[in-house]
Every structure is written in structure tokens, then in C-alpha cells.
Design an enzyme around this catalytic site. Structure first.
Site, PDB file in Angstrom:
ATOM      1  N   HIS A 162       0.834  -1.209   0.000  1.00 45.87           N
ATOM      2  CA  HIS A 162       0.000   0.000   0.000  1.00 45.87           C
ATOM      3  C   HIS A 162       0.868   1.257   0.000  1.00 45.87           C
ATOM      4  O   HIS A 162       0.658   2.174  -0.790  1.00 45.87           O
ATOM      5  CB  HIS A 162      -0.910   0.010   1.234  1.00 45.87           C
ATOM      6  CG  HIS A 162      -2.230  -0.670   1.016  1.00 45.87           C
ATOM      7  ND1 HIS A 162      -2.350  -2.001   0.748  1.00 45.87           N
ATOM      8  CD2 HIS A 162      -3.490  -0.178   1.019  1.00 45.87           C
ATOM      9  CE1 HIS A 162      -3.629  -2.304   0.598  1.00 45.87           C
ATOM     10  NE2 HIS A 162      -4.348  -1.236   0.763  1.00 45.87           N
ATOM     11  N   HIS A 223       1.042  -4.022   9.259  1.00 48.02           N
ATOM     12  CA  HIS A 223       2.492  -4.134   9.052  1.00 48.02           C
ATOM     13  C   HIS A 223       3.326  -3.774  10.285  1.00 48.02           C
ATOM     14  O   HIS A 223       2.842  -3.154  11.233  1.00 48.02           O
ATOM     15  CB  HIS A 223       2.944  -3.227   7.893  1.00 48.02           C
ATOM     16  CG  HIS A 223       2.502  -3.695   6.548  1.00 48.02           C
ATOM     17  ND1 HIS A 223       3.018  -4.813   5.940  1.00 48.02           N
ATOM     18  CD2 HIS A 223       1.582  -3.195   5.704  1.00 48.02           C
ATOM     19  CE1 HIS A 223       2.424  -4.976   4.768  1.00 48.02           C
ATOM     20  NE2 HIS A 223       1.545  -4.018   4.594  1.00 48.02           N
TER      21      HIS A 223
HETATM   22  C1  LIG Z   1      10.649   4.887 -23.043  1.00 48.61           C
HETATM   23  C2  LIG Z   1      10.708   4.507 -21.571  1.00 48.61           C
HETATM   24  C3  LIG Z   1       9.982   3.170 -21.311  1.00 48.61           C
HETATM   25  C4  LIG Z   1      10.458   2.527 -20.020  1.00 48.61           C
HETATM   26  C5  LIG Z   1      10.343   1.035 -20.021  1.00 48.61           C
HETATM   27  C6  LIG Z   1       9.029   0.590 -20.607  1.00 48.61           C
HETATM   28  C7  LIG Z   1       8.741  -0.864 -20.304  1.00 48.61           C
HETATM   29  C8  LIG Z   1       7.253  -1.146 -20.417  1.00 48.61           C
HETATM   30  C9  LIG Z   1       6.952  -2.575 -20.202  1.00 48.61           C
HETATM   31  C10 LIG Z   1       6.970  -2.896 -18.683  1.00 48.61           C
HETATM   32  C11 LIG Z   1       7.225  -4.368 -18.493  1.00 48.61           C
HETATM   33  C12 LIG Z   1       6.522  -4.887 -17.256  1.00 48.61           C
HETATM   34  C13 LIG Z   1       4.997  -4.871 -17.442  1.00 48.61           C
HETATM   35  C14 LIG Z   1       4.364  -5.843 -16.489  1.00 48.61           C
HETATM   36  C15 LIG Z   1       2.924  -5.421 -16.194  1.00 48.61           C
HETATM   37  C16 LIG Z   1       2.735  -5.378 -14.721  1.00 48.61           C
HETATM   38  O1  LIG Z   1       2.781  -6.350 -14.038  1.00 48.61           O
HETATM   39  S1  LIG Z   1       2.522  -3.876 -14.089  1.00 48.61           S
HETATM   40  C17 LIG Z   1       1.966  -4.200 -12.424  1.00 48.61           C
HETATM   41  C18 LIG Z   1       2.865  -3.464 -11.445  1.00 48.61           C
HETATM   42  N1  LIG Z   1       2.317  -3.691 -10.178  1.00 48.61           N
HETATM   43  C19 LIG Z   1       1.450  -2.888  -9.663  1.00 48.61           C
HETATM   44  O2  LIG Z   1       1.026  -1.915 -10.237  1.00 48.61           O
HETATM   45  C20 LIG Z   1       1.039  -3.295  -8.287  1.00 48.61           C
HETATM   46  C21 LIG Z   1      -0.275  -2.830  -7.937  1.00 48.61           C
HETATM   47  N2  LIG Z   1      -0.419  -3.377  -6.608  1.00 48.61           N
HETATM   48  C22 LIG Z   1      -1.562  -3.763  -6.131  1.00 48.61           C
HETATM   49  O3  LIG Z   1      -2.574  -3.638  -6.718  1.00 48.61           O
HETATM   50  C23 LIG Z   1      -1.532  -4.442  -4.781  1.00 48.61           C
HETATM   51  O4  LIG Z   1      -2.531  -5.390  -4.763  1.00 48.61           O
HETATM   52  C24 LIG Z   1      -1.748  -3.469  -3.613  1.00 48.61           C
HETATM   53  C25 LIG Z   1      -2.971  -2.640  -3.810  1.00 48.61           C
HETATM   54  C26 LIG Z   1      -0.524  -2.620  -3.472  1.00 48.61           C
HETATM   55  C27 LIG Z   1      -1.962  -4.278  -2.350  1.00 48.61           C
HETATM   56  O5  LIG Z   1      -0.786  -4.985  -2.106  1.00 48.61           O
HETATM   57  P1  LIG Z   1      -0.848  -6.318  -1.232  1.00 48.61           P
HETATM   58  O6  LIG Z   1       0.572  -6.520  -0.799  1.00 48.61           O
HETATM   59  O7  LIG Z   1      -1.312  -7.363  -2.184  1.00 48.61           O
HETATM   60  O8  LIG Z   1      -1.805  -6.118  -0.117  1.00 48.61           O
HETATM   61  N1  LIG Z   2      -5.555   1.197   4.453  1.00 48.02           N
HETATM   62  C1  LIG Z   2      -5.891  -0.094   4.506  1.00 48.02           C
HETATM   63  N2  LIG Z   2      -7.170  -0.439   4.660  1.00 48.02           N
HETATM   64  C2  LIG Z   2      -7.526  -1.745   4.719  1.00 48.02           C
HETATM   65  N3  LIG Z   2      -6.655  -2.769   4.615  1.00 48.02           N
HETATM   66  C3  LIG Z   2      -5.343  -2.446   4.471  1.00 48.02           C
HETATM   67  C4  LIG Z   2      -4.899  -1.114   4.396  1.00 48.02           C
HETATM   68  N4  LIG Z   2      -3.554  -1.115   4.233  1.00 48.02           N
HETATM   69  C5  LIG Z   2      -3.172  -2.388   4.181  1.00 48.02           C
HETATM   70  N5  LIG Z   2      -4.241  -3.176   4.335  1.00 48.02           N
HETATM   71  C6  LIG Z   2      -4.247  -4.641   4.309  1.00 48.02           C
HETATM   72  O1  LIG Z   2      -3.042  -5.130   4.883  1.00 48.02           O
HETATM   73  C7  LIG Z   2      -2.543  -6.220   4.094  1.00 48.02           C
HETATM   74  C8  LIG Z   2      -1.177  -5.910   3.539  1.00 48.02           C
HETATM   75  O2  LIG Z   2      -1.283  -4.735   2.770  1.00 48.02           O
HETATM   76  P1  LIG Z   2      -0.043  -4.135   1.895  1.00 48.02           P
HETATM   77  O3  LIG Z   2       1.012  -5.197   1.879  1.00 48.02           O
HETATM   78  O4  LIG Z   2      -0.615  -3.856   0.575  1.00 48.02           O
HETATM   79  O5  LIG Z   2       0.371  -2.912   2.627  1.00 48.02           O
HETATM   80  C9  LIG Z   2      -3.574  -6.435   3.001  1.00 48.02           C
HETATM   81  O6  LIG Z   2      -4.568  -7.300   3.510  1.00 48.02           O
HETATM   82  P2  LIG Z   2      -4.694  -8.736   2.823  1.00 48.02           P
HETATM   83  O7  LIG Z   2      -3.443  -9.454   3.256  1.00 48.02           O
HETATM   84  O8  LIG Z   2      -5.966  -9.286   3.431  1.00 48.02           O
HETATM   85  O9  LIG Z   2      -4.780  -8.543   1.341  1.00 48.02           O
HETATM   86  C10 LIG Z   2      -4.209  -5.080   2.857  1.00 48.02           C
HETATM   87  O10 LIG Z   2      -5.503  -5.128   2.319  1.00 48.02           O
END
Ligand SMILES: CCCCCCCCCCCCCCCC(=O)SCCNC(=O)CCNC(=O)[C@H](O)C(C)(C)COP(=O)(O)O
Ligand SMILES: Nc1ncnc2c1ncn2[C@@H]1O[C@H](COP(=O)(O)O)[C@@H](OP(=O)(O)O)[C@H]1O
Length: 259
Positions: A162, A223
């Protein structure tokens, strides 16, 4: 005071402030009370609708807002060109400005995707290497995929996704809003901006405040201290590359950005 008018350096201090405020509150609230509150207060649960929409679907929310702010910048900057006397600006240069700005924002989008991909590769592999896994028996090495599979991401050193994610995507929008506000102020365009654009910009800022709220909850209720601090530090990866590293490398800037 519109936050977007503050210098990016000042705006970027918002997130460590949220982190340390949350750490303070987390320290003064007992674990029993925090656990009770998480059970009783809907907005503190992982499954709450705000977390689902603005965090777990944060990439879609961010893409919509970034596309709006980028389109506004492209329109305003090329539109300003139109306002200049035609003997200074010809149609080609106006179209040229639009093409250059469109390229810049596409590059910024790709950089954001790539940098976040790398960040979460690091976060997820540190988790796995420190004994974490997706239970029950999931083979995935990605927290996002684990959640999608209905698994539980348990057991390792879990740098806050997050903090990393919401800080990165928020700072990109804050800095773009700052560029927009500064440009319209310098060009004295504020009076020419219609109410729907102004209202849309308010929506962008409301979402940014929602992300701040989510991070305050993360900092108080989820966390360990180090997981949150590292997540917050990683939250500066995108802004550092996009708004400090590239702009300070003339050849990269001219290759990747508009001006
Ligand atoms: C000209 C300059 C160009 C530079 C280079 C370009 C290259 C482009 C291609 C990129 C290659 C990789 C593409 C792969 C696609 C992806 O996977 S992008 C995803 C990146 N990840 C995220 O955005 C994470 C988003 N995270 C979440 O949604 C998580 O669930 C959360 C909300 C953060 C919660 O986390 P938890 O730990 O699961 O609770
Ligand atoms: N602001 C928020 N509100 C609710 N849940 C949160 C939160 N921040 C973190 N969490 C929860 O904490 C866990 C770890 O979050 P992160 O690694 O993205 O910080 C995740 O739960 P889950 O493990 O159930 O998905 C996420 O949903």
C-alpha cells in the site's frame, strides 16, 4: 491553500508525515484496541469498499485520473500556442507541440508501469526469500496474484505494498497537478478554465486525499514499522526517475520528454 501549488519537494513530504503520524498513533493505541477496532470498524478492514476500489483497483483509478490530467496539459499547452500571433506559431508547431507532449505522457505511463513492476518484483521476492508463501499451497510469487487466487500471503517480511503503490501513484498526480497549476498561473489562464475542468480537478484531489486516508490506516493498523518505512521509501521510485533523474539528464530528457 491548494496543495498542488506547493513545490513538489514540499508535497513529497506529505507521505512520511502520514507514516510517522500513523506510527505514533499505532504506538499509543494498544494492540488489543487496534485489533478490536479492526474487527468493529468497517473502514479498517482489508475488505472495505474504499480499499477494494482505491487500492486494489488503484491502477485503473490512477490511469483514468492521469489520462485526464495529461490530456488537460496537452490541450492547455497546445491551446496556448494557438493564442499566440500566427506569424509566430504555425499549424505545424502547434501539432508538433501536441505530438511531443503526447509522447512525453506515454513515456511517463510506461515508466510508471515498469518501475512499479520492478518494485513489486522486489517486494514479493523479499517476502518469499524470508519464508513467505501464498497459502494454501499456492505456487505464485506475487501478492497480487495470490489475492486473486483467494490465497493468503503469509509468513515473510512483507514490505507494505500500500505505501509503495499509493505513494508512487499519488506523487505522480500531485507533481502533474503542480505543473498544470504553475503553467496556468504563469500563462494567466485560470479565468479561461471552465467549471467542469475545475470540478474534475477537485475530483482528482479528492482521490488523492482518499489515498492519504488509506495510508494513514495502513500506518496505524497494518504491518511492522520497518515494513511500512521501506514501503514509503519505495514510494519515491517513480517520482525520482520521472521528475528528477530524467529531467536532469539533458539527453534523456530531450529523447523521452517534450521540452
Ligand atoms: C521509453 C521509456 C519506457 C520505459 C520502459 C518501458 C517498459 C514497459 C513494459 C513494462 C514491463 C513490465 C509490465 C508488467 C505489467 C505489470 O505487471 S505492471 C503491475 C505493477 N504492479 C502494480 O502496479 C502493483 C499494484 N499493486 C496492487 O494492486 C496491490 O494489490 C496493492 C494494492 C498494493 C496491495 O498490495 P498487497 O501486498 O497485495 O496487499
Ligand atoms: N488502508 C488499509 N485499509 C484496509 N486494509 C489495508 C490497508 N492497508 C493495508 N491493508 C491490508 O493489509 C494487508 C497488507 O497490505 P499491503 O502489503 O498492501 O500494505 C492487506 O490485507 P490482505 O493481506 O488481506 O490482502 C491489505 O488489504
Amino acid at each position: 491553500m491548494k496543495l498542488s501549488l506547493l513545490p513538489p519537494l514540499i508535497i513529497s513530504l506529505i507521505y512520511p508525515c502520514i507514516l510517522f503520524l500513523g506510527l505514533f498513533l499505532s504506538a499509543v493505541i494498544s494492540d488489543e484496541t487496534k485489533s478490536y477496532q479492526k474487527d468493529r470498524i468497517y473502514l479498517l478492514r482489508s475488505s472495505n469498499i474504499i480499499n477494494e476500489i482505491f487500492a486494489y483497483n488503484g491502477n485503473l483509478v490512477w490511469f483514468i485520473l492521469f489520462s485526464f490530467v495529461a490530456s488537460l496539459q496537452i490541450y492547455i499547452r497546445s491551446h496556448t500556442f494557438i493564442l499566440l500571433p500566427h506569424d509566430i506559431v504555425d499549424v505545424d508547431s502547434k501539432e508538433n507541440v501536441r505530438a511531443k507532449l503526447l509522447k512525453e505522457y506515454m513515456v511517463k505511463f510506461l515508466l510508471k508501469v515498469f518501475i512499479l513492476f520492478v518494485c513489486f518484483l522486489i517486494i514479493d521476492n523479499i517476502f518469499i526469500l524470508t519464508g513467505g508463501s501464498c497459502a494454501p499451497g499456492g505456487a505464485t510469487r506475487s501478492a497480487e496474484q495470490c489475492k486473486a487466487l483467494g490465497g493468503d500471503w503469509l509468513g515473510g517480511f512483507d514490505i507494505s505494498g500500500h505505501f509503495c503503490f499509493l505513494t508512487n501513484i499519488s506523487l505522480i498526480l500531485w507533481i502533474e497537478l503542480h505543473h498544470y497549476s504553475k503553467y496556468t498561473e504563469e500563462e494567466e489562464l485560470q479565468s479561461r478554465i471552465n467549471k467542469w475542468i475545475k470540478r474534475s480537478l477537485i475530483v482528482v484531489e479528492v482521490v488523492l486525499y482518499i489515498w492519504m486516508f488509506l495510508l494513514l490506516v495502513t500506518s496505524i493498523y497494518y504491518h511492522t514499522i520497518l515494513e511500512k518505512i521501506l514501503g514509503c521509501i519505495m514510494g519515491y521510485a517513480c517520482p525520482l526517475v520521472m521528475y528528477w533523474l530524467i529531467p536532469n539528464q539533458p539527453r534523456m530528457k530531450s529523447l523521452l520528454y517534450a521540452f
